[in-house]
Design a protein around this motif. Sequence first.
Motif, PDB file in Angstrom:
ATOM      1  N   GLU A  99       0.833  -1.190   0.000  1.00 26.08           N
ATOM      2  CA  GLU A  99       0.000   0.000   0.000  1.00 26.08           C
ATOM      3  C   GLU A  99       0.876   1.253   0.000  1.00 26.08           C
ATOM      4  O   GLU A  99       2.036   1.221   0.431  1.00 26.08           O
ATOM      5  CB  GLU A  99      -0.941  -0.024   1.195  1.00 26.08           C
ATOM      6  CG  GLU A  99      -1.869  -1.234   1.172  1.00 26.08           C
ATOM      7  CD  GLU A  99      -2.934  -1.215   2.258  1.00 26.08           C
ATOM      8  OE1 GLU A  99      -2.966  -0.246   3.054  1.00 26.08           O
ATOM      9  OE2 GLU A  99      -3.740  -2.173   2.305  1.00 26.08           O
ATOM     10  N   ASP A 100       0.309   2.347  -0.474  1.00 22.41           N
ATOM     11  CA  ASP A 100       1.086   3.576  -0.648  1.00 22.41           C
ATOM     12  C   ASP A 100       1.627   4.141   0.659  1.00 22.41           C
ATOM     13  O   ASP A 100       2.617   4.883   0.661  1.00 22.41           O
ATOM     14  CB  ASP A 100       0.229   4.646  -1.341  1.00 22.41           C
ATOM     15  CG  ASP A 100      -0.096   4.282  -2.782  1.00 22.41           C
ATOM     16  OD1 ASP A 100       0.619   3.445  -3.355  1.00 22.41           O
ATOM     17  OD2 ASP A 100      -1.078   4.836  -3.328  1.00 22.41           O
ATOM     18  N   ASN A 101       0.991   3.790   1.773  1.00 21.52           N
ATOM     19  CA  ASN A 101       1.420   4.332   3.068  1.00 21.52           C
ATOM     20  C   ASN A 101       2.566   3.561   3.707  1.00 21.52           C
ATOM     21  O   ASN A 101       2.979   3.860   4.836  1.00 21.52           O
ATOM     22  CB  ASN A 101       0.229   4.388   4.035  1.00 21.52           C
ATOM     23  CG  ASN A 101      -0.393   3.022   4.288  1.00 21.52           C
ATOM     24  OD1 ASN A 101       0.036   2.015   3.708  1.00 21.52           O
ATOM     25  ND2 ASN A 101      -1.397   2.978   5.137  1.00 21.52           N
TER      26      ASN A 101
ATOM     27  N   LYS B 287       7.092   0.091   6.067  1.00 19.63           N
ATOM     28  CA  LYS B 287       7.033   0.647   7.417  1.00 19.63           C
ATOM     29  C   LYS B 287       6.391  -0.345   8.388  1.00 19.63           C
ATOM     30  O   LYS B 287       6.724  -0.375   9.570  1.00 19.63           O
ATOM     31  CB  LYS B 287       6.259   1.963   7.412  1.00 19.63           C
ATOM     32  CG  LYS B 287       6.932   3.049   6.573  1.00 19.63           C
ATOM     33  CD  LYS B 287       6.154   4.340   6.586  1.00 19.63           C
ATOM     34  CE  LYS B 287       6.382   5.115   7.885  1.00 19.63           C
ATOM     35  NZ  LYS B 287       5.768   6.480   7.793  1.00 19.63           N
TER      36      LYS B 287
ATOM     37  N   LEU C 109       2.699   3.701  10.882  1.00 18.65           N
ATOM     38  CA  LEU C 109       2.566   4.167   9.509  1.00 18.65           C
ATOM     39  C   LEU C 109       2.562   5.691   9.439  1.00 18.65           C
ATOM     40  O   LEU C 109       3.055   6.285   8.476  1.00 18.65           O
ATOM     41  CB  LEU C 109       1.289   3.609   8.876  1.00 18.65           C
ATOM     42  CG  LEU C 109       1.261   2.088   8.654  1.00 18.65           C
ATOM     43  CD1 LEU C 109      -0.127   1.652   8.222  1.00 18.65           C
ATOM     44  CD2 LEU C 109       2.301   1.670   7.618  1.00 18.65           C
ATOM     45  N   ALA C 110       2.012   6.325  10.467  1.00 20.62           N
ATOM     46  CA  ALA C 110       1.916   7.781  10.479  1.00 20.62           C
ATOM     47  C   ALA C 110       3.214   8.452  10.916  1.00 20.62           C
ATOM     48  O   ALA C 110       3.431   9.635  10.641  1.00 20.62           O
ATOM     49  CB  ALA C 110       0.770   8.214  11.392  1.00 20.62           C
TER      50      ALA C 110
END
Length: 203
Positions: A7-9, A44, A188-189
């Motif tokens: 996923e992009d994140n 990540k 992830l953030a």
Amino acid sequence: MIQLCKEDNGLWIVTINRPEKANSLTEAMLTELADIAESAGSAKVIIFTGAGKVFSAGADLDEARAGLATSPVWERLSSAVAQLPCLTIAALNGTLAGGANGLALACDLRIAVPTAKFFYPVMKLGFLPQPSDPKRMTALIGPSRTKLILMGGQKILADEALQFGLIDRVVEPDDLMSTARAIAGDTLAASTEIAQGIKSLCQ
């Protein structure tokens, strides 16, 4: 039979997808899992899970008889996962058996459905476990409980596994992946440097 979704994140989801064979692992599947782990520098968070109602029954029986049970590919996989700087989560959709324990033990976190069972019958089958597996299991649950599983051949149910510290949370099947995603959310953030720094401080 191994599915990878990026996923992009920065979240990678790796799914063992051989439900018709209880997600038993062939040498090719183990090699693919190890290749993924060794090439996951941009991830990540990685979530490992399975298709169907069993996470993995361990080695494919036919290949185990031909030598897979003692192959170094198991240790290659668990070492690659353990060395990852990102957060790793085993989202155990069902029973975890045999050498597949090494993958889950190498992860940072383990969550499981209530029906999951945990067993590692190497002594009964006449094999030694991969060298790092007893060490990682002992670090989680202590030497006596590790011997209960490896030498006593006991099947541990999810509630008992949670009490032991073998898993970190019991989650209903419909909530398994959403819970894994929620756990992954802060990492992830965060910046990669902070997330990796915190992980290194915990080792």
